[in-house]
Design a protein around this motif. Structure first.
Motif, PDB file in Angstrom:
ATOM      1  N   ALA A 161      26.958  84.298  19.949  1.00 49.95           N
ATOM      2  CA  ALA A 161      25.527  84.507  19.713  1.00 49.95           C
ATOM      3  C   ALA A 161      25.258  84.817  18.242  1.00 49.95           C
ATOM      4  CB  ALA A 161      25.010  85.640  20.598  1.00 49.95           C
ATOM      5  N   ALA A 162      26.150  85.602  17.636  1.00 49.68           N
ATOM      6  CA  ALA A 162      25.999  85.920  16.208  1.00 49.68           C
ATOM      7  C   ALA A 162      26.120  84.663  15.365  1.00 49.68           C
ATOM      8  CB  ALA A 162      27.057  86.949  15.800  1.00 49.68           C
ATOM      9  N   HIS A 163      27.084  83.803  15.701  1.00 47.14           N
ATOM     10  CA  HIS A 163      27.232  82.530  14.986  1.00 47.14           C
ATOM     11  C   HIS A 163      25.946  81.717  15.087  1.00 47.14           C
ATOM     12  CE1 HIS A 163      31.336  83.193  14.053  1.00 47.14           C
ATOM     13  NE2 HIS A 163      31.846  82.891  15.230  1.00 47.14           N
ATOM     14  N   GLN A 164      25.372  81.676  16.286  1.00 55.18           N
ATOM     15  CA  GLN A 164      24.161  80.884  16.490  1.00 55.18           C
ATOM     16  C   GLN A 164      23.007  81.389  15.627  1.00 55.18           C
ATOM     17  OE1 GLN A 164      23.881  81.240  20.843  1.00 55.18           O
ATOM     18  NE2 GLN A 164      24.060  79.011  20.953  1.00 55.18           N
ATOM     19  N   LEU A 165      22.810  82.699  15.598  1.00 55.14           N
ATOM     20  CA  LEU A 165      21.708  83.260  14.828  1.00 55.14           C
ATOM     21  C   LEU A 165      21.879  82.975  13.339  1.00 55.14           C
ATOM     22  CD1 LEU A 165      19.154  84.857  14.476  1.00 55.14           C
ATOM     23  CD2 LEU A 165      20.469  86.979  14.714  1.00 55.14           C
ATOM     24  N   GLN A 166      23.088  83.186  12.833  1.00 53.92           N
ATOM     25  CA  GLN A 166      23.301  82.950  11.416  1.00 53.92           C
ATOM     26  C   GLN A 166      23.216  81.468  11.076  1.00 53.92           C
ATOM     27  OE1 GLN A 166      25.318  85.663   9.036  1.00 53.92           O
ATOM     28  NE2 GLN A 166      26.499  86.567  10.699  1.00 53.92           N
ATOM     29  N   ALA A 167      23.588  80.605  12.030  1.00 54.65           N
ATOM     30  CA  ALA A 167      23.494  79.162  11.796  1.00 54.65           C
ATOM     31  C   ALA A 167      22.038  78.726  11.642  1.00 54.65           C
ATOM     32  CB  ALA A 167      24.152  78.402  12.941  1.00 54.65           C
ATOM     33  N   LEU A 168      21.125  79.414  12.301  1.00 56.08           N
ATOM     34  CA  LEU A 168      19.714  79.084  12.162  1.00 56.08           C
ATOM     35  C   LEU A 168      19.256  79.273  10.715  1.00 56.08           C
ATOM     36  CD1 LEU A 168      18.219  80.718  15.404  1.00 56.08           C
ATOM     37  CD2 LEU A 168      18.486  78.273  14.927  1.00 56.08           C
ATOM     38  N   LEU A 169      19.758  80.299  10.075  1.00 53.24           N
ATOM     39  CA  LEU A 169      19.414  80.520   8.671  1.00 53.24           C
ATOM     40  C   LEU A 169      20.124  79.526   7.763  1.00 53.24           C
ATOM     41  CD1 LEU A 169      19.514  84.426   8.319  1.00 53.24           C
ATOM     42  CD2 LEU A 169      17.556  82.970   8.813  1.00 53.24           C
ATOM     43  N   LYS A 170      21.434  79.378   7.969  1.00 54.27           N
ATOM     44  CA  LYS A 170      22.224  78.540   7.077  1.00 54.27           C
ATOM     45  C   LYS A 170      21.826  77.061   7.155  1.00 54.27           C
ATOM     46  CE  LYS A 170      26.390  81.418   7.051  1.00 54.27           C
ATOM     47  NZ  LYS A 170      27.828  81.488   7.419  1.00 54.27           N
ATOM     48  N   GLY A 171      21.376  76.634   8.341  1.00 55.36           N
ATOM     49  CA  GLY A 171      21.029  75.231   8.505  1.00 55.36           C
ATOM     50  C   GLY A 171      19.851  74.799   7.653  1.00 55.36           C
ATOM     51  N   ASN A 195      11.541  84.859  10.317  1.00 55.14           N
ATOM     52  CA  ASN A 195      10.791  85.210  11.518  1.00 55.14           C
ATOM     53  C   ASN A 195      11.046  84.222  12.654  1.00 55.14           C
ATOM     54  OD1 ASN A 195       8.643  87.561  11.174  1.00 55.14           O
ATOM     55  ND2 ASN A 195       8.781  86.525   9.208  1.00 55.14           N
ATOM     56  N   ASP A 196      11.032  82.929  12.339  1.00 55.18           N
ATOM     57  CA  ASP A 196      11.248  81.919  13.376  1.00 55.18           C
ATOM     58  C   ASP A 196      12.654  82.021  13.972  1.00 55.18           C
ATOM     59  OD1 ASP A 196       8.716  81.032  12.926  1.00 55.18           O
ATOM     60  OD2 ASP A 196       9.281  79.161  11.926  1.00 55.18           O
ATOM     61  N   SER A 197      13.655  82.260  13.128  1.00 55.52           N
ATOM     62  CA  SER A 197      15.036  82.337  13.607  1.00 55.52           C
ATOM     63  C   SER A 197      15.223  83.516  14.551  1.00 55.52           C
ATOM     64  CB  SER A 197      16.005  82.446  12.422  1.00 55.52           C
ATOM     65  OG  SER A 197      15.922  81.306  11.593  1.00 55.52           O
ATOM     66  N   VAL A 198      14.698  84.669  14.169  1.00 56.79           N
ATOM     67  CA  VAL A 198      14.814  85.860  15.014  1.00 56.79           C
ATOM     68  C   VAL A 198      14.052  85.658  16.324  1.00 56.79           C
ATOM     69  CG1 VAL A 198      14.146  88.293  15.220  1.00 56.79           C
ATOM     70  CG2 VAL A 198      15.261  87.466  13.139  1.00 56.79           C
ATOM     71  N   ASP A 199      12.867  85.056  16.246  1.00 56.47           N
ATOM     72  CA  ASP A 199      12.083  84.828  17.463  1.00 56.47           C
ATOM     73  C   ASP A 199      12.777  83.845  18.400  1.00 56.47           C
ATOM     74  OD1 ASP A 199      10.131  86.581  16.655  1.00 56.47           O
ATOM     75  OD2 ASP A 199       8.804  85.032  15.832  1.00 56.47           O
ATOM     76  N   MET A 200      13.384  82.795  17.847  1.00 55.88           N
ATOM     77  CA  MET A 200      14.119  81.841  18.676  1.00 55.88           C
ATOM     78  C   MET A 200      15.301  82.511  19.352  1.00 55.88           C
ATOM     79  SD  MET A 200      14.066  78.424  16.263  1.00 55.88           S
ATOM     80  CE  MET A 200      15.107  77.493  17.383  1.00 55.88           C
ATOM     81  N   PHE A 201      16.004  83.346  18.604  1.00 51.56           N
ATOM     82  CA  PHE A 201      17.151  84.059  19.157  1.00 51.56           C
ATOM     83  C   PHE A 201      16.727  84.964  20.309  1.00 51.56           C
ATOM     84  CE2 PHE A 201      19.914  87.788  19.281  1.00 51.56           C
ATOM     85  CZ  PHE A 201      21.174  87.210  19.370  1.00 51.56           C
ATOM     86  N   LEU A 202      15.683  85.745  20.094  1.00 56.18           N
ATOM     87  CA  LEU A 202      15.239  86.689  21.116  1.00 56.18           C
ATOM     88  C   LEU A 202      14.638  85.973  22.327  1.00 56.18           C
ATOM     89  CD1 LEU A 202      13.693  89.528  18.925  1.00 56.18           C
ATOM     90  CD2 LEU A 202      15.823  89.599  20.245  1.00 56.18           C
ATOM     91  N   SER A 203      14.010  84.817  22.110  1.00 58.61           N
ATOM     92  CA  SER A 203      13.430  84.099  23.235  1.00 58.61           C
ATOM     93  C   SER A 203      14.501  83.658  24.219  1.00 58.61           C
ATOM     94  CB  SER A 203      12.637  82.882  22.743  1.00 58.61           C
ATOM     95  OG  SER A 203      13.509  81.882  22.231  1.00 58.61           O
ATOM     96  N   PHE A 204      15.730  83.480  23.714  1.00 58.27           N
ATOM     97  CA  PHE A 204      16.829  83.057  24.582  1.00 58.27           C
ATOM     98  C   PHE A 204      17.686  84.232  25.059  1.00 58.27           C
ATOM     99  CE2 PHE A 204      21.161  81.428  25.333  1.00 58.27           C
ATOM    100  CZ  PHE A 204      20.886  80.455  26.292  1.00 58.27           C
ATOM    101  N   TYR A 205      17.967  85.176  24.171  1.00 56.29           N
ATOM    102  CA  TYR A 205      18.932  86.225  24.490  1.00 56.29           C
ATOM    103  C   TYR A 205      18.310  87.530  24.992  1.00 56.29           C
ATOM    104  CZ  TYR A 205      22.935  83.602  22.759  1.00 56.29           C
ATOM    105  OH  TYR A 205      23.932  82.660  22.602  1.00 56.29           O
ATOM    106  N   ALA A 206      17.046  87.771  24.737  1.00 56.27           N
ATOM    107  CA  ALA A 206      16.451  89.022  25.231  1.00 56.27           C
ATOM    108  C   ALA A 206      16.484  89.043  26.754  1.00 56.27           C
ATOM    109  CB  ALA A 206      15.021  89.159  24.724  1.00 56.27           C
ATOM    110  N   SER A 207      16.796  90.191  27.318  1.00 52.64           N
ATOM    111  CA  SER A 207      16.849  90.316  28.776  1.00 52.64           C
ATOM    112  C   SER A 207      15.450  90.154  29.352  1.00 52.64           C
ATOM    113  CB  SER A 207      17.424  91.673  29.165  1.00 52.64           C
ATOM    114  OG  SER A 207      16.550  92.709  28.757  1.00 52.64           O
TER     115      SER A 207
END
Length: 215
Positions: A161-171, A195-207
């Motif tokens: 999950a950490a890789h995915q979040l950081q990949a959103l920025l690096k991409g 903002n978009d990267s964090v929101d995308m991450f939370l939309s999938f991983y937030a309980s």
């Protein structure tokens, strides 16, 4: 006549060596830079350079580490159950974004990539040495695990999950600039990406419970 304490003089010499090395690596690349050139540019003896840095590889890794530390700032990857997840992630990822958009860091990464083409074993050793000191994805993964244990993020492989979040920025803010020479993002573009990267991450991983409340 008073003189500066030895420790301060040593620190100034070390800073001069690092500054000179950054300029030399940028201009001549890793292979084209010698400790002699660095010593001359820093106006210190070659012996002084080696007293601070046993090898050119160590010096290069130290420069990358200093840039990373500067970009990271004082932000610490510690999960706070009392703060909204989004607020915490924005603060944490802002440090990462500062690093990957730092012009000096990008220039030195280009040097490392070029070295990887000519001497992959040496370049791999640089990356491994840097990884021993920089927590990177592992630090973010620890934060994610803490949020999972608190029931605010759903169970998943935290490191992935950490890789995915950081990949959103690096991409968007790192690889296009590094590999294709695209312009650096503006401040407004960086804010939108963050903002978009964090929101995308939370939309999938937030309980589910967290998504139903203010994250």
């Amino acid at each position: 006549m008073s003189t500066a304490p030895p420790s301060r003089l040593t620190d100034r010499k070390r800073e001069a060596i690092v500054a000179a090395a950054i300029a030399e690596f940028r201009e001549h690349g890793f292979a084209g830079t010698s400790m002699d050139r660095i010593a001359a540019a820093a106006e210190v003896s070659k012996r002084t350079v080696y007293n601070h840095f046993p090898s050119k590889d160590e010096l290069f890794a130290e420069i990358l580490m200093q840039l990373w530390q500067r970009a990271k700032g004082l932000e610490v990857l510690v999960y706070d159950p009392a703060r909204p997840l989004r607020e915490q992630l924005l603060a944490l990822m802002a440090g990462k974004l500062r690093l990957i958009t730092d012009a000096s860091f990008l220039n030195l990464v280009r040097v490392a990539v070029a070295e990887m083409m000519h001497a992959p074993e040496r370049a791999q050793a640089m990356v491994e040495r840097l990884g021993e000191k920089e927590d990177g994805d592992a630090g973010l993964a620890a934060w994610i695990r803490a949020a999972q244990q608190d029931g605010r993020l759903r169970p998943a492989d935290a490191l992935f999950a950490a890789h995915q979040l950081q990949a959103l920025l690096k991409g968007t803010a790192f690889w296009p600039q590094l590999a294709m020479g695209q312009k650096a993002l503006t401040a407004a573009e960086q804010t939108r990406l963050l903002n978009d990267s964090v929101d995308m991450f939370l939309s999938f991983y937030a309980s589910p419970a967290t998504q139903g409340s203010k994250t």
